[in-house]
Design a protein around this motif. Structure first.
Motif, PDB file in Angstrom:
ATOM      1  N   TRP A   1       0.245  13.650   0.281  1.00  0.00           N
ATOM      2  CA  TRP A   1       1.166  12.679   0.861  1.00  0.00           C
ATOM      3  C   TRP A   1       2.607  13.108   0.611  1.00  0.00           C
ATOM      4  CZ3 TRP A   1       0.077   8.867   4.121  1.00  0.00           C
ATOM      5  CH2 TRP A   1      -1.234   8.416   4.182  1.00  0.00           C
ATOM      6  N   LEU A   2       2.879  13.522  -0.619  1.00  0.00           N
ATOM      7  CA  LEU A   2       4.231  13.910  -0.980  1.00  0.00           C
ATOM      8  C   LEU A   2       4.653  15.193  -0.254  1.00  0.00           C
ATOM      9  CD1 LEU A   2       6.389  12.746  -2.755  1.00  0.00           C
ATOM     10  CD2 LEU A   2       5.566  14.154  -4.625  1.00  0.00           C
ATOM     11  N   ILE A   3       3.766  16.168  -0.215  1.00  0.00           N
ATOM     12  CA  ILE A   3       4.062  17.425   0.481  1.00  0.00           C
ATOM     13  C   ILE A   3       4.306  17.161   1.959  1.00  0.00           C
ATOM     14  CG2 ILE A   3       3.084  19.640   1.196  1.00  0.00           C
ATOM     15  CD1 ILE A   3       1.635  19.709  -1.517  1.00  0.00           C
ATOM     16  N   PHE A   4       3.460  16.360   2.569  1.00  0.00           N
ATOM     17  CA  PHE A   4       3.566  16.081   3.999  1.00  0.00           C
ATOM     18  C   PHE A   4       4.847  15.325   4.323  1.00  0.00           C
ATOM     19  CE2 PHE A   4       2.427  13.509   7.782  1.00  0.00           C
ATOM     20  CZ  PHE A   4       2.198  14.552   8.666  1.00  0.00           C
ATOM     21  N   THR A   5       5.141  14.265   3.554  1.00  0.00           N
ATOM     22  CA  THR A   5       6.328  13.470   3.863  1.00  0.00           C
ATOM     23  C   THR A   5       7.609  14.208   3.528  1.00  0.00           C
ATOM     24  OG1 THR A   5       6.099  12.318   1.756  1.00  0.00           O
ATOM     25  CG2 THR A   5       5.242  11.220   3.705  1.00  0.00           C
TER      26      THR A   5
ATOM     27  N   ILE B   1      25.401   4.747  12.834  1.00  0.00           N
ATOM     28  CA  ILE B   1      24.842   5.437  11.668  1.00  0.00           C
ATOM     29  C   ILE B   1      23.745   4.601  11.030  1.00  0.00           C
ATOM     30  CG2 ILE B   1      25.362   6.219   9.317  1.00  0.00           C
ATOM     31  CD1 ILE B   1      28.055   7.195  10.383  1.00  0.00           C
ATOM     32  N   SER B   2      23.985   3.289  10.905  1.00  0.00           N
ATOM     33  CA  SER B   2      22.958   2.431  10.308  1.00  0.00           C
ATOM     34  C   SER B   2      21.710   2.363  11.185  1.00  0.00           C
ATOM     35  CB  SER B   2      23.510   1.029  10.047  1.00  0.00           C
ATOM     36  OG  SER B   2      23.868   0.415  11.258  1.00  0.00           O
ATOM     37  N   LEU B   3      21.879   2.406  12.502  1.00  0.00           N
ATOM     38  CA  LEU B   3      20.726   2.409  13.403  1.00  0.00           C
ATOM     39  C   LEU B   3      19.912   3.697  13.253  1.00  0.00           C
ATOM     40  CD1 LEU B   3      19.195   0.956  15.684  1.00  0.00           C
ATOM     41  CD2 LEU B   3      20.653   2.198  17.285  1.00  0.00           C
ATOM     42  N   VAL B   4      20.597   4.817  13.157  1.00  0.00           N
ATOM     43  CA  VAL B   4      19.897   6.095  12.975  1.00  0.00           C
ATOM     44  C   VAL B   4      19.151   6.109  11.644  1.00  0.00           C
ATOM     45  CG1 VAL B   4      20.227   8.573  12.632  1.00  0.00           C
ATOM     46  CG2 VAL B   4      21.427   7.413  14.475  1.00  0.00           C
ATOM     47  N   LEU B   5      19.800   5.654  10.585  1.00  0.00           N
ATOM     48  CA  LEU B   5      19.127   5.600   9.274  1.00  0.00           C
ATOM     49  C   LEU B   5      17.938   4.654   9.298  1.00  0.00           C
ATOM     50  CD1 LEU B   5      22.175   5.666   6.857  1.00  0.00           C
ATOM     51  CD2 LEU B   5      20.403   7.407   7.096  1.00  0.00           C
ATOM     52  N   PHE B   6      18.084   3.508   9.955  1.00  0.00           N
ATOM     53  CA  PHE B   6      16.967   2.579  10.082  1.00  0.00           C
ATOM     54  C   PHE B   6      15.792   3.256  10.788  1.00  0.00           C
ATOM     55  CE2 PHE B   6      14.531  -0.515  12.496  1.00  0.00           C
ATOM     56  CZ  PHE B   6      14.168  -1.414  11.505  1.00  0.00           C
ATOM     57  N   ASN B   7      16.065   3.940  11.892  1.00  0.00           N
ATOM     58  CA  ASN B   7      14.994   4.619  12.631  1.00  0.00           C
ATOM     59  C   ASN B   7      14.343   5.712  11.799  1.00  0.00           C
ATOM     60  OD1 ASN B   7      15.316   3.042  14.903  1.00  0.00           O
ATOM     61  ND2 ASN B   7      16.674   4.486  15.909  1.00  0.00           N
ATOM     62  N   GLN B   8      15.156   6.472  11.062  1.00  0.00           N
ATOM     63  CA  GLN B   8      14.598   7.552  10.263  1.00  0.00           C
ATOM     64  C   GLN B   8      13.755   7.030   9.103  1.00  0.00           C
ATOM     65  OE1 GLN B   8      18.050   9.922   9.260  1.00  0.00           O
ATOM     66  NE2 GLN B   8      17.625  11.345  10.935  1.00  0.00           N
ATOM     67  N   ILE B   9      14.164   5.909   8.520  1.00  0.00           N
ATOM     68  CA  ILE B   9      13.452   5.407   7.335  1.00  0.00           C
ATOM     69  C   ILE B   9      12.323   4.455   7.700  1.00  0.00           C
ATOM     70  CG2 ILE B   9      13.713   4.034   5.226  1.00  0.00           C
ATOM     71  CD1 ILE B   9      16.611   5.173   5.094  1.00  0.00           C
ATOM     72  N   PHE B  10      12.600   3.471   8.545  1.00  0.00           N
ATOM     73  CA  PHE B  10      11.636   2.412   8.786  1.00  0.00           C
ATOM     74  C   PHE B  10      10.747   2.627  10.010  1.00  0.00           C
ATOM     75  CE2 PHE B  10      15.011   0.355   6.321  1.00  0.00           C
ATOM     76  CZ  PHE B  10      14.266  -0.026   5.225  1.00  0.00           C
ATOM     77  N   ILE B  11      11.044   3.623  10.818  1.00  0.00           N
ATOM     78  CA  ILE B  11      10.190   3.927  11.971  1.00  0.00           C
ATOM     79  C   ILE B  11       9.453   5.249  11.736  1.00  0.00           C
ATOM     80  CG2 ILE B  11      10.099   4.332  14.459  1.00  0.00           C
ATOM     81  CD1 ILE B  11      10.939   1.469  13.761  1.00  0.00           C
ATOM     82  N   SER B  12      10.209   6.298  11.406  1.00  0.00           N
ATOM     83  CA  SER B  12       9.599   7.628  11.262  1.00  0.00           C
ATOM     84  C   SER B  12       8.635   7.723  10.089  1.00  0.00           C
ATOM     85  CB  SER B  12      10.684   8.690  11.104  1.00  0.00           C
ATOM     86  OG  SER B  12      11.448   8.777  12.258  1.00  0.00           O
ATOM     87  N   VAL B  13       9.031   7.223   8.930  1.00  0.00           N
ATOM     88  CA  VAL B  13       8.180   7.355   7.732  1.00  0.00           C
ATOM     89  C   VAL B  13       6.850   6.618   7.907  1.00  0.00           C
ATOM     90  CG1 VAL B  13       8.024   6.893   5.254  1.00  0.00           C
ATOM     91  CG2 VAL B  13      10.117   7.851   6.203  1.00  0.00           C
ATOM     92  N   PRO B  14       6.835   5.350   8.372  1.00  0.00           N
ATOM     93  CA  PRO B  14       5.529   4.714   8.597  1.00  0.00           C
ATOM     94  C   PRO B  14       4.675   5.436   9.638  1.00  0.00           C
ATOM     95  CG  PRO B  14       7.217   3.037   8.515  1.00  0.00           C
ATOM     96  CD  PRO B  14       7.915   4.359   8.520  1.00  0.00           C
ATOM     97  N   MET B  15       5.309   5.978  10.676  1.00  0.00           N
ATOM     98  CA  MET B  15       4.545   6.747  11.665  1.00  0.00           C
ATOM     99  C   MET B  15       3.920   7.979  11.022  1.00  0.00           C
ATOM    100  SD  MET B  15       4.536   5.106  14.443  1.00  0.00           S
ATOM    101  CE  MET B  15       4.018   6.264  15.659  1.00  0.00           C
ATOM    102  N   LEU B  16       4.659   8.615  10.120  1.00  0.00           N
ATOM    103  CA  LEU B  16       4.107   9.779   9.420  1.00  0.00           C
ATOM    104  C   LEU B  16       2.962   9.372   8.504  1.00  0.00           C
ATOM    105  CD1 LEU B  16       7.334  11.740   8.590  1.00  0.00           C
ATOM    106  CD2 LEU B  16       5.496  12.449  10.094  1.00  0.00           C
ATOM    107  N   MET B  17       3.092   8.215   7.888  1.00  0.00           N
ATOM    108  CA  MET B  17       2.015   7.731   7.019  1.00  0.00           C
ATOM    109  C   MET B  17       0.738   7.498   7.815  1.00  0.00           C
ATOM    110  SD  MET B  17       3.133   7.660   4.014  1.00  0.00           S
ATOM    111  CE  MET B  17       4.583   7.578   3.022  1.00  0.00           C
ATOM    112  N   LEU B  18       0.881   7.074   9.052  1.00  0.00           N
ATOM    113  CA  LEU B  18      -0.286   6.887   9.912  1.00  0.00           C
ATOM    114  C   LEU B  18      -0.808   8.213  10.462  1.00  0.00           C
ATOM    115  CD1 LEU B  18       0.905   3.757  11.920  1.00  0.00           C
ATOM    116  CD2 LEU B  18      -0.818   3.832  10.107  1.00  0.00           C
ATOM    117  N   THR B  19       0.070   9.203  10.551  1.00  0.00           N
ATOM    118  CA  THR B  19      -0.313  10.485  11.126  1.00  0.00           C
ATOM    119  C   THR B  19      -1.149  11.333  10.177  1.00  0.00           C
ATOM    120  OG1 THR B  19       1.703  10.449  12.436  1.00  0.00           O
ATOM    121  CG2 THR B  19       0.605  12.568  12.230  1.00  0.00           C
TER     122      THR B  19
END
Length: 182
Positions: A79-83, A135-153
């Protein structure tokens, strides 16, 4: 002496189907050019990744050692290596490049970057509230959208045969394999 009427003197304007035909030829040429460049870069990169270790006299164990060090540092945690690999590396690259443009937008310097702005004088200087909001929108997308999608991937990838091991495939073989899979 031949007298031409106004209608005869006008330039030839292509009809709509001819314009579409010309436009399609343009895009076909652009597509071929882009694919040709990509293929050339793939072949050149493939050649040099196989050729450079022979020229430099390296055995190819440098990247294997680096991978083993990273694997042991992270305790082999998939998990750590992948994320870290899919979040941190692109994130660092994105924000490093974006920082240059942010500084150029905020300060107006260096001029060699600001002279290539698409709309000169528009949004100059940049509105700080809009900038902070984006900037806050980009950070939100990178943290709260991308990371959960990666966790599902990761479970899907593991189901398809993805795994992290200590053995590191060499770059030349990997590029050939990826080229064949395209």
């Amino acid at each position: 002496m031949i007298v031409k009427t106004k209608e005869d003197a006008e330039c030839f304007t292509p009809s709509e189907p001819q314009k579409q035909k010309q436009s399609m030829k343009y895009w076909e040429a652009q597509t071929i050019l882009t694919l040709g460049r990509g293929l050339f870069l793939l072949i050149a990169f493939n050649y040099f990744t196989g050729f450079l270790p022979k020229v430099l006299g390296t055995s190819g164990t440098f990247w294997q050692t680096q991978w083993e060090n990273l694997h042991h540092t992270l305790g082999g945690n998939e998990w750590l290596i992948f994320t870290l690999g899919t979040v941190m590396v692109p994130g660092i690259v994105f924000w490093s490049i974006s920082a240059v443009f942010l500084v150029a937008d905020i300060t107006g310097k260096p001029t060699f970057i600001t002279q290539y702005r698409i709309q000169l004088g528009k949004n100059d200087p940049v509105d700080r509230t809009k900038l902070c909001k984006s900037i806050s929108l980009v950070l939100f997308n990178q943290i709260f959208i991308s990371v959960p999608m990666l966790m599902l991937t990761l479970p899907i990838l593991k189901w398809r045969g993805f795994f992290t091991t200590l053995s590191c495939i060499n770059t030349h073989t990997k590029n050939i394999t990826n080229g064949l899979l395209l």
